[in-house]
Design a protein around this motif. Structure first.
Motif, short mmCIF file in Angstrom:
data_model
loop_
_atom_site.label_atom_id
_atom_site.label_comp_id
_atom_site.label_asym_id
_atom_site.label_seq_id
_atom_site.Cartn_x
_atom_site.Cartn_y
_atom_site.Cartn_z
N HIS A 1 17.77 -50.35 -6.81
CA HIS A 1 16.41 -50.10 -7.28
C HIS A 1 15.49 -51.22 -6.80
CE1 HIS A 1 13.41 -49.51 -10.82
NE2 HIS A 1 13.06 -48.75 -9.79
N TYR A 2 15.97 -52.45 -6.88
CA TYR A 2 15.19 -53.61 -6.41
C TYR A 2 14.77 -53.38 -4.96
CZ TYR A 2 13.70 -58.43 -5.80
OH TYR A 2 12.94 -59.55 -5.56
N GLU A 3 15.69 -52.86 -4.19
CA GLU A 3 15.41 -52.67 -2.75
C GLU A 3 14.41 -51.56 -2.48
OE1 GLU A 3 19.44 -52.55 -1.32
OE2 GLU A 3 19.63 -54.74 -1.54
N LYS A 4 14.24 -50.66 -3.42
CA LYS A 4 13.22 -49.61 -3.26
C LYS A 4 11.82 -50.11 -3.62
CE LYS A 4 16.26 -45.74 -4.23
NZ LYS A 4 16.76 -44.89 -5.30
N LEU A 5 11.77 -51.21 -4.36
CA LEU A 5 10.48 -51.74 -4.82
C LEU A 5 9.97 -52.89 -3.96
CD1 LEU A 5 11.15 -51.95 -8.70
CD2 LEU A 5 10.09 -50.07 -7.43
N HIS A 6 10.86 -53.42 -3.11
CA HIS A 6 10.51 -54.63 -2.37
C HIS A 6 10.85 -54.47 -0.89
CE1 HIS A 6 11.19 -55.96 -6.58
NE2 HIS A 6 10.09 -56.64 -6.33
N PRO A 7 10.17 -55.23 -0.03
CA PRO A 7 10.49 -55.16 1.40
C PRO A 7 11.85 -55.80 1.67
CG PRO A 7 8.89 -56.90 0.99
CD PRO A 7 9.10 -56.20 -0.31
N ALA A 8 12.39 -55.52 2.86
CA ALA A 8 13.76 -55.94 3.17
C ALA A 8 13.95 -57.46 3.10
CB ALA A 8 14.14 -55.43 4.56
N GLU A 9 12.89 -58.22 3.35
CA GLU A 9 13.10 -59.68 3.37
C GLU A 9 13.23 -60.28 1.96
OE1 GLU A 9 10.24 -58.31 4.50
OE2 GLU A 9 8.50 -59.38 3.69
N PRO B 1 8.32 -47.04 -10.11
CA PRO B 1 8.77 -45.95 -9.24
C PRO B 1 10.30 -45.95 -9.09
CG PRO B 1 6.82 -46.97 -8.32
CD PRO B 1 7.20 -47.79 -9.52
N TYR B 2 10.87 -44.78 -9.14
CA TYR B 2 12.31 -44.52 -8.97
C TYR B 2 13.17 -45.01 -10.13
CZ TYR B 2 10.43 -44.31 -4.22
OH TYR B 2 9.64 -44.04 -3.13
N GLN B 3 12.57 -45.56 -11.19
CA GLN B 3 13.38 -46.07 -12.31
C GLN B 3 14.05 -44.91 -13.06
OE1 GLN B 3 11.17 -47.52 -15.86
NE2 GLN B 3 12.01 -49.50 -15.30
N THR B 4 15.34 -45.06 -13.32
CA THR B 4 16.08 -44.03 -14.05
C THR B 4 16.53 -44.61 -15.40
OG1 THR B 4 18.20 -44.79 -13.19
CG2 THR B 4 17.03 -43.13 -11.87
N PRO B 5 16.99 -43.76 -16.32
CA PRO B 5 17.53 -44.30 -17.57
C PRO B 5 18.69 -45.27 -17.32
CG PRO B 5 17.12 -41.95 -17.80
CD PRO B 5 16.88 -42.28 -16.35
N ALA B 6 19.47 -45.02 -16.27
CA ALA B 6 20.58 -45.95 -15.97
C ALA B 6 20.03 -47.31 -15.53
CB ALA B 6 21.47 -45.35 -14.88
N ASP B 7 18.92 -47.30 -14.77
CA ASP B 7 18.32 -48.58 -14.37
C ASP B 7 17.84 -49.34 -15.61
OD1 ASP B 7 18.64 -48.04 -11.65
OD2 ASP B 7 16.71 -47.00 -11.53
N LEU B 8 17.17 -48.61 -16.51
CA LEU B 8 16.68 -49.25 -17.73
C LEU B 8 17.85 -49.81 -18.54
CD1 LEU B 8 13.84 -47.00 -19.18
CD2 LEU B 8 13.68 -49.40 -18.51
N ALA B 9 18.96 -49.05 -18.58
CA ALA B 9 20.14 -49.51 -19.33
C ALA B 9 20.63 -50.83 -18.72
CB ALA B 9 21.23 -48.45 -19.29
N ARG B 10 20.63 -50.92 -17.38
CA ARG B 10 21.06 -52.19 -16.76
C ARG B 10 20.07 -53.31 -17.05
NH1 ARG B 10 23.84 -48.63 -13.19
NH2 ARG B 10 21.86 -47.98 -12.29
N ASP B 11 18.76 -52.97 -17.17
CA ASP B 11 17.79 -54.00 -17.56
C ASP B 11 18.11 -54.54 -18.95
OD1 ASP B 11 16.15 -54.05 -15.27
OD2 ASP B 11 15.12 -52.22 -15.92
N PHE B 12 18.39 -53.63 -19.88
CA PHE B 12 18.71 -54.08 -21.25
C PHE B 12 20.00 -54.90 -21.26
CE2 PHE B 12 16.24 -50.09 -22.47
CZ PHE B 12 15.07 -50.80 -22.72
#
Ligand code: SAM
Ligand code: FES
Length: 355
Positions: free
Chosen positions: A170-178, A207-218
Protein backbone atom coordinates in the motif's frame (compact mmCIF):
# COMPACT_ATOMS: atom_id res chain seq x y z
CA UNK A 1 -23.39 -11.67 21.13
CA UNK A 2 -22.82 -9.78 17.92
CA UNK A 3 -19.19 -10.33 16.84
CA UNK A 4 -18.50 -6.60 16.52
CA UNK A 5 -19.65 -5.98 20.08
CA UNK A 6 -17.56 -8.80 21.47
CA UNK A 7 -14.48 -7.41 19.67
CA UNK A 8 -15.17 -3.96 21.12
CA UNK A 9 -15.43 -5.58 24.56
CA UNK A 10 -12.09 -7.33 24.07
CA UNK A 11 -10.50 -4.06 22.95
CA UNK A 12 -11.72 -2.16 26.00
CA UNK A 13 -10.84 -4.97 28.38
CA UNK A 14 -7.48 -6.10 27.03
CA UNK A 15 -6.30 -3.27 24.79
CA UNK A 16 -4.99 -5.77 22.24
CA UNK A 17 -6.62 -7.47 19.29
CA UNK A 18 -5.53 -9.87 16.57
CA UNK A 19 -5.24 -8.97 12.90
CA UNK A 20 -8.55 -10.77 12.18
CA UNK A 21 -10.34 -8.86 14.95
CA UNK A 22 -9.03 -5.50 13.73
CA UNK A 23 -10.02 -6.38 10.19
CA UNK A 24 -13.53 -7.28 11.30
CA UNK A 25 -13.75 -4.00 13.21
CA UNK A 26 -12.61 -2.06 10.13
CA UNK A 27 -14.85 -3.90 7.68
CA UNK A 28 -18.09 -4.12 9.66
CA UNK A 29 -18.77 -0.75 11.25
CA UNK A 30 -22.38 -0.45 12.41
CA UNK A 31 -24.08 2.58 13.93
CA UNK A 32 -24.55 0.78 17.25
CA UNK A 33 -20.95 -0.44 17.27
CA UNK A 34 -19.66 3.04 16.48
CA UNK A 35 -21.80 4.50 19.28
CA UNK A 36 -20.48 1.99 21.80
CA UNK A 37 -16.89 2.69 20.73
CA UNK A 38 -17.45 6.43 20.99
CA UNK A 39 -18.91 6.18 24.51
CA UNK A 40 -16.05 4.05 25.74
CA UNK A 41 -13.36 6.11 24.02
CA UNK A 42 -14.71 9.37 25.47
CA UNK A 43 -14.99 7.76 28.92
CA UNK A 44 -11.39 6.54 28.97
CA UNK A 45 -10.16 9.89 27.66
CA UNK A 46 -12.17 11.65 30.40
CA UNK A 47 -10.70 9.34 33.02
CA UNK A 48 -7.11 10.08 31.99
CA UNK A 49 -7.21 13.64 30.66
CA UNK A 50 -10.60 14.93 31.81
CA UNK A 51 -12.09 17.58 29.53
CA UNK A 52 -8.71 19.30 29.09
CA UNK A 53 -7.66 19.79 25.49
CA UNK A 54 -3.95 20.24 24.80
CA UNK A 55 -3.12 22.86 22.26
CA UNK A 56 -0.12 22.99 19.94
CA UNK A 57 0.78 25.97 17.80
CA UNK A 58 1.54 24.79 14.28
CA UNK A 59 4.08 26.76 12.25
CA UNK A 60 4.27 25.65 8.63
CA UNK A 61 7.61 27.27 7.92
CA UNK A 62 8.38 25.97 4.41
CA UNK A 63 6.47 24.30 1.58
CA UNK A 64 9.65 23.31 -0.25
CA UNK A 65 9.65 19.53 -0.57
CA UNK A 66 12.02 17.05 -2.18
CA UNK A 67 9.38 14.32 -2.06
CA UNK A 68 6.62 13.50 -4.46
CA UNK A 69 3.97 11.70 -2.40
CA UNK A 70 1.09 11.14 -4.77
CA UNK A 71 -1.53 12.50 -2.38
CA UNK A 72 0.15 15.68 -1.22
CA UNK A 73 -0.54 19.23 -2.35
CA UNK A 74 3.04 20.43 -1.76
CA UNK A 75 4.75 17.57 -3.65
CA UNK A 76 7.73 18.64 -5.70
CA UNK A 77 6.12 18.00 -9.11
CA UNK A 78 3.81 20.96 -8.97
CA UNK A 79 5.48 23.77 -10.89
CA UNK A 80 2.48 26.05 -10.38
CA UNK A 81 2.90 26.16 -6.58
CA UNK A 82 4.76 29.21 -5.32
CA UNK A 83 7.34 27.98 -2.81
CA UNK A 84 8.30 29.79 0.40
CA UNK A 85 10.64 29.49 3.33
CA UNK A 86 10.07 31.61 6.42
CA UNK A 87 13.17 33.32 7.82
CA UNK A 88 14.36 32.59 11.36
CA UNK A 89 13.02 35.99 12.40
CA UNK A 90 9.58 35.22 10.93
CA UNK A 91 9.49 31.83 12.68
CA UNK A 92 10.49 33.37 16.02
CA UNK A 93 7.81 36.05 15.57
CA UNK A 94 5.21 33.27 15.19
CA UNK A 95 6.54 31.58 18.34
CA UNK A 96 6.47 34.83 20.36
CA UNK A 97 2.94 35.71 19.35
CA UNK A 98 1.88 32.11 20.06
CA UNK A 99 3.48 32.24 23.50
CA UNK A 100 1.57 35.43 24.31
CA UNK A 101 -1.65 33.67 23.30
CA UNK A 102 -0.94 30.84 25.76
CA UNK A 103 0.74 28.22 23.56
CA UNK A 104 3.35 26.10 25.35
CA UNK A 105 4.07 23.65 22.54
CA UNK A 106 5.22 24.66 19.09
CA UNK A 107 5.13 22.30 16.13
CA UNK A 108 7.55 23.25 13.38
CA UNK A 109 6.36 21.58 10.19
CA UNK A 110 7.48 21.78 6.57
CA UNK A 111 7.88 19.86 3.36
CA UNK A 112 10.96 17.66 3.32
CA UNK A 113 13.55 20.42 2.98
CA UNK A 114 16.89 19.41 4.54
CA UNK A 115 18.51 22.68 3.45
CA UNK A 116 16.88 24.27 6.50
CA UNK A 117 18.13 21.70 9.04
CA UNK A 118 20.95 23.80 10.50
CA UNK A 119 18.62 26.81 10.78
CA UNK A 120 16.01 24.63 12.48
CA UNK A 121 18.55 23.52 15.10
CA UNK A 122 19.28 27.22 15.78
CA UNK A 123 15.59 27.98 16.12
CA UNK A 124 14.98 25.04 18.46
CA UNK A 125 17.86 26.26 20.66
CA UNK A 126 16.47 29.78 20.59
CA UNK A 127 12.96 28.67 21.58
CA UNK A 128 14.34 26.52 24.40
CA UNK A 129 16.48 29.40 25.68
CA UNK A 130 13.74 32.02 25.55
CA UNK A 131 10.93 29.71 26.67
CA UNK A 132 12.42 26.81 28.66
CA UNK A 133 8.96 25.69 29.80
CA UNK A 134 7.82 25.07 26.22
CA UNK A 135 7.98 21.85 24.24
CA UNK A 136 9.16 21.80 20.63
CA UNK A 137 7.81 19.27 18.18
CA UNK A 138 9.34 18.78 14.75
CA UNK A 139 7.54 17.41 11.71
CA UNK A 140 10.06 17.60 8.89
CA UNK A 141 9.92 14.15 7.32
CA UNK A 142 12.65 11.57 6.84
CA UNK A 143 16.31 12.13 7.77
CA UNK A 144 19.30 9.98 8.64
CA UNK A 145 19.87 9.11 12.27
CA UNK A 146 22.65 11.66 12.69
CA UNK A 147 20.36 14.52 11.69
CA UNK A 148 17.65 13.36 14.08
CA UNK A 149 20.33 13.21 16.75
CA UNK A 150 21.29 16.83 16.03
CA UNK A 151 17.63 17.92 16.32
CA UNK A 152 17.37 16.14 19.64
CA UNK A 153 20.63 17.60 20.90
CA UNK A 154 19.34 21.07 19.97
CA UNK A 155 16.45 20.46 22.37
CA UNK A 156 13.55 19.14 20.27
CA UNK A 157 11.24 17.04 22.43
CA UNK A 158 8.85 15.38 20.01
CA UNK A 159 8.73 14.32 16.37
CA UNK A 160 5.70 13.66 14.20
CA UNK A 161 6.19 11.33 11.27
CA UNK A 162 3.10 9.53 10.10
CA UNK A 163 3.87 5.99 9.03
CA UNK A 164 1.13 6.60 6.37
CA UNK A 165 0.37 2.88 6.07
CA UNK A 166 1.78 -0.22 7.72
CA UNK A 167 1.37 -2.26 4.52
CA UNK A 168 4.42 -2.16 2.25
CA UNK A 169 2.44 -2.75 -0.96
CA UNK A 170 0.00 0.00 0.00
CA UNK A 171 2.88 2.36 0.84
CA UNK A 172 4.22 1.80 -2.65
CA UNK A 173 0.91 2.81 -4.22
CA UNK A 174 0.94 6.12 -2.35
CA UNK A 175 4.57 7.08 -2.91
CA UNK A 176 7.04 7.27 -5.79
CA UNK A 177 9.57 4.46 -6.24
CA UNK A 178 12.42 6.37 -4.61
CA UNK A 179 10.61 6.43 -1.26
CA UNK A 180 10.64 3.30 0.82
CA UNK A 181 8.46 1.75 3.47
CA UNK A 182 11.56 0.33 5.18
CA UNK A 183 13.14 3.77 5.47
CA UNK A 184 9.97 5.24 6.98
CA UNK A 185 9.94 2.49 9.62
CA UNK A 186 13.69 2.95 10.24
CA UNK A 187 13.08 6.66 10.84
CA UNK A 188 10.36 5.93 13.40
CA UNK A 189 12.61 3.46 15.25
CA UNK A 190 15.56 5.89 15.24
CA UNK A 191 13.38 8.69 16.58
CA UNK A 192 12.15 6.46 19.38
CA UNK A 193 15.69 5.23 20.23
CA UNK A 194 16.99 8.78 20.37
CA UNK A 195 14.48 9.72 23.04
CA UNK A 196 11.87 11.70 21.12
CA UNK A 197 8.22 11.38 22.00
CA UNK A 198 7.11 10.00 18.64
CA UNK A 199 3.93 10.51 16.66
CA UNK A 200 2.84 8.09 13.94
CA UNK A 201 -0.39 8.07 11.95
CA UNK A 202 -2.17 7.66 8.65
CA UNK A 203 -4.89 9.07 6.41
CA UNK A 204 -8.30 7.47 6.78
CA UNK A 205 -9.71 6.58 3.37
CA UNK A 206 -6.33 6.93 1.66
CA UNK A 207 -6.52 5.75 -1.96
CA UNK A 208 -6.48 1.93 -2.24
CA UNK A 209 -6.79 1.48 1.56
CA UNK A 210 -8.58 -1.76 2.48
CA UNK A 211 -9.88 -3.01 5.84
CA UNK A 212 -6.84 -5.31 5.93
CA UNK A 213 -4.54 -2.29 5.52
CA UNK A 214 -6.32 -0.51 8.35
CA UNK A 215 -6.01 -3.65 10.48
CA UNK A 216 -2.23 -3.61 9.89
CA UNK A 217 -2.18 0.09 10.86
CA UNK A 218 -3.88 -0.73 14.17
CA UNK A 219 -1.56 -3.70 14.74
CA UNK A 220 1.42 -1.47 14.07
CA UNK A 221 0.14 1.10 16.59
CA UNK A 222 -0.48 -1.69 19.10
CA UNK A 223 3.11 -2.89 18.78
CA UNK A 224 4.99 0.40 18.30
CA UNK A 225 2.93 2.24 20.93
CA UNK A 226 3.62 5.79 19.73
CA UNK A 227 3.13 8.71 22.09
CA UNK A 228 0.93 10.49 19.55
CA UNK A 229 -1.23 9.36 16.66
CA UNK A 230 -2.15 11.81 13.94
CA UNK A 231 -5.02 10.66 11.75
CA UNK A 232 -7.30 12.59 9.47
CA UNK A 233 -9.34 11.89 6.36
CA UNK A 234 -7.57 11.79 3.01
CA UNK A 235 -8.80 14.79 1.00
CA UNK A 236 -7.89 15.05 -2.69
CA UNK A 237 -5.86 17.99 -3.96
CA UNK A 238 -6.65 19.23 -7.46
CA UNK A 239 -3.02 19.31 -8.65
CA UNK A 240 -2.03 15.78 -7.60
CA UNK A 241 -2.35 12.39 -9.33
CA UNK A 242 -5.04 11.52 -6.76
CA UNK A 243 -7.22 14.50 -7.63
CA UNK A 244 -10.18 12.31 -8.62
CA UNK A 245 -9.94 9.86 -5.74
CA UNK A 246 -12.76 9.96 -3.17
CA UNK A 247 -12.09 11.61 0.18
CA UNK A 248 -12.08 9.67 3.45
CA UNK A 249 -15.34 10.03 5.37
CA UNK A 250 -16.21 11.73 8.62
CA UNK A 251 -17.75 8.53 10.03
CA UNK A 252 -14.70 6.37 9.26
CA UNK A 253 -12.32 8.94 10.74
CA UNK A 254 -14.33 9.28 13.94
CA UNK A 255 -14.57 5.49 14.20
CA UNK A 256 -10.78 5.17 13.85
CA UNK A 257 -10.23 7.87 16.50
CA UNK A 258 -12.33 5.87 18.98
CA UNK A 259 -10.52 2.62 18.17
CA UNK A 260 -7.13 4.29 18.71
CA UNK A 261 -8.20 5.86 22.02
CA UNK A 262 -9.29 2.44 23.30
CA UNK A 263 -6.18 0.73 21.97
CA UNK A 264 -3.74 3.26 23.46
CA UNK A 265 -5.72 4.87 26.30
CA UNK A 266 -3.19 7.58 27.22
CA UNK A 267 -2.09 8.47 23.69
CA UNK A 268 -2.07 12.09 22.51
CA UNK A 269 -4.69 12.18 19.79
CA UNK A 270 -5.34 15.33 17.74
CA UNK A 271 -8.61 16.33 16.15
CA UNK A 272 -6.92 17.37 12.91
CA UNK A 273 -7.48 20.27 10.55
CA UNK A 274 -8.38 17.75 7.84
CA UNK A 275 -11.22 16.52 10.06
CA UNK A 276 -12.37 20.13 10.50
CA UNK A 277 -12.21 20.52 6.73
CA UNK A 278 -14.56 17.67 5.78
CA UNK A 279 -17.17 18.83 8.29
CA UNK A 280 -17.62 22.22 9.97
CA UNK A 281 -17.91 20.52 13.37
CA UNK A 282 -15.41 17.75 12.57
CA UNK A 283 -12.93 18.69 15.28
CA UNK A 284 -15.63 19.02 17.94
CA UNK A 285 -16.92 15.59 16.95
CA UNK A 286 -13.33 14.33 17.12
CA UNK A 287 -13.24 15.25 20.81
CA UNK A 288 -16.56 13.51 21.39
CA UNK A 289 -14.89 10.39 19.92
CA UNK A 290 -11.80 10.43 22.14
CA UNK A 291 -9.39 13.06 20.74
CA UNK A 292 -7.62 15.39 23.20
CA UNK A 293 -5.28 17.63 21.18
CA UNK A 294 -5.80 20.50 18.76
CA UNK A 295 -3.20 22.20 16.57
CA UNK A 296 -4.23 25.69 15.51
CA UNK A 297 -2.22 27.35 12.80
CA UNK A 298 0.25 30.05 13.85
CA UNK A 299 1.76 30.50 10.36
CA UNK A 300 1.57 33.99 8.87
CA UNK A 301 -1.71 34.37 6.97
CA UNK A 302 0.30 35.50 3.92
CA UNK A 303 1.72 31.99 3.33
CA UNK A 304 -1.20 29.81 4.43
CA UNK A 305 -2.60 29.35 0.93
CA UNK A 306 0.74 27.95 -0.19
CA UNK A 307 0.61 25.17 2.40
CA UNK A 308 -2.54 23.48 1.17
CA UNK A 309 -1.94 19.77 1.46
CA UNK A 310 -5.50 19.19 0.24
CA UNK A 311 -8.33 21.26 -1.23
CA UNK A 312 -10.62 23.34 0.98
CA UNK A 313 -8.27 23.57 4.00
CA UNK A 314 -9.91 25.68 6.72
CA UNK A 315 -8.61 28.74 8.61
CA UNK A 316 -6.68 30.15 5.66
CA UNK A 317 -7.60 33.72 6.50
CA UNK A 318 -7.69 33.79 10.28
CA UNK A 319 -4.62 34.95 12.13
CA UNK A 320 -3.36 33.14 15.23
CA UNK A 321 -5.35 35.20 17.71
CA UNK A 322 -8.58 34.81 15.72
CA UNK A 323 -8.04 31.04 15.52
CA UNK A 324 -7.37 30.76 19.25
CA UNK A 325 -10.36 32.84 20.25
CA UNK A 326 -12.61 30.93 17.85
CA UNK A 327 -11.46 27.54 19.15
CA UNK A 328 -11.79 28.56 22.81
CA UNK A 329 -15.39 29.52 22.21
CA UNK A 330 -16.24 26.50 20.11
CA UNK A 331 -14.80 23.99 22.56
CA UNK A 332 -16.30 25.65 25.60
CA UNK A 333 -19.75 24.94 24.16
CA UNK A 334 -18.97 21.23 24.36
CA UNK A 335 -17.64 21.41 27.91
CA UNK A 336 -13.94 21.26 26.96
CA UNK A 337 -11.21 23.58 28.17
CA UNK A 338 -8.04 24.46 26.31
CA UNK A 339 -5.14 24.25 28.76
CA UNK A 340 -2.00 26.39 28.92
CA UNK A 341 0.51 23.62 29.42
CA UNK A 342 3.15 21.64 27.51
CA UNK A 343 0.54 18.90 27.34
CA UNK A 344 2.78 15.89 27.85
CA UNK A 345 1.42 12.40 27.62
CA UNK A 346 0.13 11.06 30.92
CA UNK A 347 1.21 7.52 31.70
CA UNK A 348 -1.83 5.47 32.48
CA UNK A 349 -1.25 2.26 34.36
CA UNK A 350 -4.64 0.78 33.63
CA UNK A 351 -7.37 0.32 36.14
CA UNK A 352 -11.06 -0.22 36.12
CA UNK A 353 -12.64 -0.88 32.83
CA UNK A 354 -14.55 2.00 31.32
CA UNK A 355 -17.67 0.30 30.23
N1 SAM B 1 7.08 16.69 5.44
C1 SAM B 1 6.61 16.22 6.70
C2 SAM B 1 6.29 14.75 6.62
O1 SAM B 1 6.36 14.18 5.55
O2 SAM B 1 6.01 14.16 7.66
C3 SAM B 1 5.42 16.99 7.24
C4 SAM B 1 4.42 17.48 6.26
S1 SAM B 1 3.39 16.24 5.53
C5 SAM B 1 2.62 17.16 4.27
C6 SAM B 1 2.16 16.04 6.81
C7 SAM B 1 1.06 15.01 6.60
O3 SAM B 1 0.04 15.56 5.79
C8 SAM B 1 1.42 13.74 5.91
O4 SAM B 1 2.00 12.85 6.82
C9 SAM B 1 0.08 13.25 5.35
O5 SAM B 1 -0.46 12.18 6.10
C10 SAM B 1 -0.81 14.50 5.42
N2 SAM B 1 -1.38 14.78 4.09
C11 SAM B 1 -0.71 15.04 2.96
N3 SAM B 1 -1.55 15.15 1.90
C12 SAM B 1 -2.80 14.96 2.40
C13 SAM B 1 -4.10 14.90 1.81
N4 SAM B 1 -4.27 15.06 0.50
N5 SAM B 1 -5.16 14.68 2.62
C14 SAM B 1 -4.98 14.52 3.95
N6 SAM B 1 -3.79 14.53 4.55
C15 SAM B 1 -2.70 14.74 3.79
FE1 FES C 1 -9.29 28.72 13.00
FE2 FES C 1 -11.80 28.77 13.79
S1 FES C 1 -10.33 27.32 14.22
S2 FES C 1 -10.78 30.24 12.65
Amino acid sequence: MDKLFSIIDSLSAGRTLTFEQFEHLAAHRSDEGARLLRERAAAVRDQIYGRDIFVRGLIEFSNVCRNDCLYCGIRRSDPSLQRYRLSETQIMDCVRSGYDLGFRTFVLQSGEDPSMDAGICDIVRQIKTEYPACAVTLSLGERDRGTYEAFHAAGADRYLLRHETATKEHYEKLHPAEMSFENRMRCLRDLRDLGFAVGAGFMVGAPYQTPADLARDFLFLQEFRPDMVGIGPFIPHKDTPFKDMPAGTLEDTLYCLSIIRLLLPDVLLPATTALGTIHPLGREMGFEHGANVIMPNLSPVTVRKQYQLYDGKICLNDDASQCSACLDLRLEKYGYRIVVDRGDRKRWKGGEDHV
